[in-house]
Write an enzyme that holds these catalytic residues in place. Structure first.
Site, mmCIF file in Angstrom:
data_model
loop_
_atom_site.group_PDB
_atom_site.id
_atom_site.type_symbol
_atom_site.label_atom_id
_atom_site.label_comp_id
_atom_site.label_asym_id
_atom_site.label_seq_id
_atom_site.Cartn_x
_atom_site.Cartn_y
_atom_site.Cartn_z
ATOM 1 N N GLY A 94 17.237 10.256 35.471
ATOM 2 C CA GLY A 94 17.493 11.594 36.005
ATOM 3 C C GLY A 94 18.881 11.709 36.609
ATOM 4 O O GLY A 94 19.525 12.761 36.499
ATOM 5 N N THR A 95 19.346 10.653 37.242
ATOM 6 C CA THR A 95 20.668 10.699 37.871
ATOM 7 C C THR A 95 21.747 10.911 36.820
ATOM 8 O O THR A 95 22.621 11.780 36.965
ATOM 9 C CB THR A 95 20.933 9.383 38.649
ATOM 10 N N ASN A 117 11.605 16.587 45.889
ATOM 11 C CA ASN A 117 11.002 15.259 45.859
ATOM 12 C C ASN A 117 10.255 14.901 47.140
ATOM 13 O O ASN A 117 9.324 14.115 47.120
ATOM 14 C CB ASN A 117 12.067 14.202 45.567
ATOM 15 N N SER A 169 13.253 12.612 34.052
ATOM 16 C CA SER A 169 13.241 11.158 34.237
ATOM 17 C C SER A 169 11.874 10.622 33.857
ATOM 18 O O SER A 169 10.848 11.178 34.264
ATOM 19 C CB SER A 169 13.546 10.832 35.698
ATOM 20 N N ALA A 170 11.847 9.512 33.099
ATOM 21 C CA ALA A 170 10.575 8.986 32.591
ATOM 22 C C ALA A 170 9.698 8.397 33.691
ATOM 23 O O ALA A 170 8.477 8.571 33.697
ATOM 24 C CB ALA A 170 10.855 7.910 31.534
ATOM 25 N N HIS A 171 10.326 7.713 34.650
ATOM 26 C CA HIS A 171 9.482 6.920 35.571
ATOM 27 C C HIS A 171 8.747 7.754 36.614
ATOM 28 O O HIS A 171 7.909 7.238 37.341
ATOM 29 C CB HIS A 171 10.294 5.799 36.233
ATOM 30 N N THR A 181 24.201 2.106 22.269
ATOM 31 C CA THR A 181 22.918 1.931 21.581
ATOM 32 C C THR A 181 21.780 2.413 22.482
ATOM 33 O O THR A 181 21.737 2.097 23.665
ATOM 34 C CB THR A 181 22.715 0.436 21.214
ATOM 35 N N GLN A 200 11.030 15.842 39.307
ATOM 36 C CA GLN A 200 9.724 15.716 39.971
ATOM 37 C C GLN A 200 8.691 16.674 39.386
ATOM 38 O O GLN A 200 7.496 16.397 39.461
ATOM 39 C CB GLN A 200 9.864 15.972 41.476
ATOM 40 N N CYS A 204 14.845 5.726 51.059
ATOM 41 C CA CYS A 204 15.542 4.641 51.743
ATOM 42 C C CYS A 204 15.976 3.651 50.678
ATOM 43 O O CYS A 204 15.236 2.770 50.312
ATOM 44 C CB CYS A 204 14.660 3.984 52.776
#
Ligand code: PLP
Length: 378
Positions: A70-71, A145, A193-195, A231, A173, A316
């Protein structure tokens, strides 16, 4: 008792479908740029994953560029805007550092868009800011978030468009937790973002509409239609695709999480906790509360000792909790170091939410009796 994980807004648990897809591609290998059979298979997986991720947000597959997260997706949007005629950036006061820091680093003048006490952007202020000279990039997250509060992105899109601006939406989010359609949002670019939705870490995507032009940030091969050299992280991308498809199929499941979240919220409120964003639309699985005078870090530690993993309201990244910029922007700087975030995920159970309440209330009792002892001694 097994530990309870309620910190899915930090990173969610890997979905089994994503794990299978990652492992399959690690075994199969292949570079999507190769023309032999392994390469052609890798290319098929890459394009299928692109369709799956685009499908989650109702976008056209060809408008989606895979990134490292995402960043990077927000960085790519902000730097592309800066390289294509945007003269200034308007950033929502509660944006994630991924947007905030990239805006600051762009070299363009940055102005902050105020939010109200629920964390929602003030639309008249946005309108007024758009009337100032200079083409603007407006950065507005879909869901916060920390609080889960949803910005009225659709309403913000009209004035941005009328002013000839670029609307970048951080949907990291929100994606997979609420349904959305890229076209209906009215955004020019959208970061994913995947995670955060059950995929692997280190992979994300930027969706770009026809009014926005992407400019490559790193030079090299012609991957991602020349928009991002290097790649592709194919196992990660395959995992992202599988997680996106599973998220889309499971959208209805969040209603249960919302019920369990609300029940926990009521228990914490009855004990004196203040809830952020309660009065407005929020993500169904996020709860941000503050207990005046009880430091976030101490709450998180107590919860951890009780086997429940949550986080302080503010991220944090180095093990140290900063005062929450979101809570400060919502007009409660006094609570910015005492807020916690409890966030469920696709595999959270009712028992998880109940246990979080049990552990927090027990810890509060200990905290309050210590406070009383201190007062008596004084
Ligand atoms: N945007 C928001 C709202 C987030 O919560 C996060 C992660 O915490 C990010 C962006 C960054 O995403 P990534 O970790 O994939 O770089």
């Amino acid at each position: 008792m097994s530990p309870v994980y309620l910190d899915h807004n930090a990173t969610s648990a890997l979905r089994p479908q994503a794990r299978d897809a990652v492992l399959t591609m690690l075994d199969q290998g292949g570079n999507p740029s190769s023309i032999h059979a392994a390469g052609r298979n890798a290319r098929r997986v890459l394009e299928r994953s692109r369709e799956q991720v685009a499908g989650l947000v109702g976008a056209v597959a060809g408008s989606l560029t895979f990134t490292s997260g995402g960043t990077e997706a927000s960085a790519l949007a902000i730097q592309s805007a800066a390289a294509t005629g945007v003269e200034r950036i308007l950033v929502g006061a509660t944006e994630h550092d991924a947007v905030w820091e990239n805006a600051q680093a762009s070299g363009l003048p940055v102005a902050t868009l105020a939010v109200d006490d629920q964390g929602i952007v003030d639309l008249p202020s946005l309108q007024a800011a758009l009337e100032l000279p200079g083409r603007a990039l407006v950065c507005l997250m879909l869901a916060n978030n920390e609080t889960g509060v949803l910005h009225p992105v659709v309403q913000a899109a009209d004035p941005v468009r009328a002013a000839g601006g670029w609307l970048h939406v951080d949907a990291v989010q929100a994606a997979g937790k609420i349904g959305m359609t890229f076209g209906a949002l009215g955004a020019d670019s959208l970061a994913l973002s995947a995670h955060k939705l059950g995929g692997p870490q280190g992979v994300g995507a930027l969706v770009c509409g026809t009014r926005a032009t992407l400019v490559r940030r790193q030079h090299g091969g012609g991957q991602e239609r020349g928009r991002r050299a290097g790649t592709e992280n194919l196992p990660g991308i395959a995992g992202f695709g599988a997680a996106a498809e599973a998220s889309l199929a499971g959208l209805h499941g969040w209603a249960d999480q919302a019920r369990w979240r609300d029940r926990l919220q009521a228990r914490l409120q009855a004990a004196g906790a203040l809830v952020f964003g309660e009065a407005v639309d929020r993500l169904p699985q996020t709860l941000c509360v503050a207990m005046p005078g009880w430091a976030s870090e101490t709450q998180v530690m107590h919860m951890d000792l009780g086997g429940v993993m949550i986080s302080a309201g503010a991220a944090c990244s180095s093990g140290k909790v900063k005062a929450s910029r979101t809570i400060t922007a919502m007009g409660r700087p006094d609570l910015a170091t005492c807020s916690i975030r409890i966030s469920g995920g696709w595999n959270s159970s009712e028992a998880d939410w109940t246990r979080a309440g049990d552990v927090w209330l027990a810890a509060l009792e200990v905290h309050q009796s210590r406070q009383n002892q201190v007062r008596e001694v004084a």
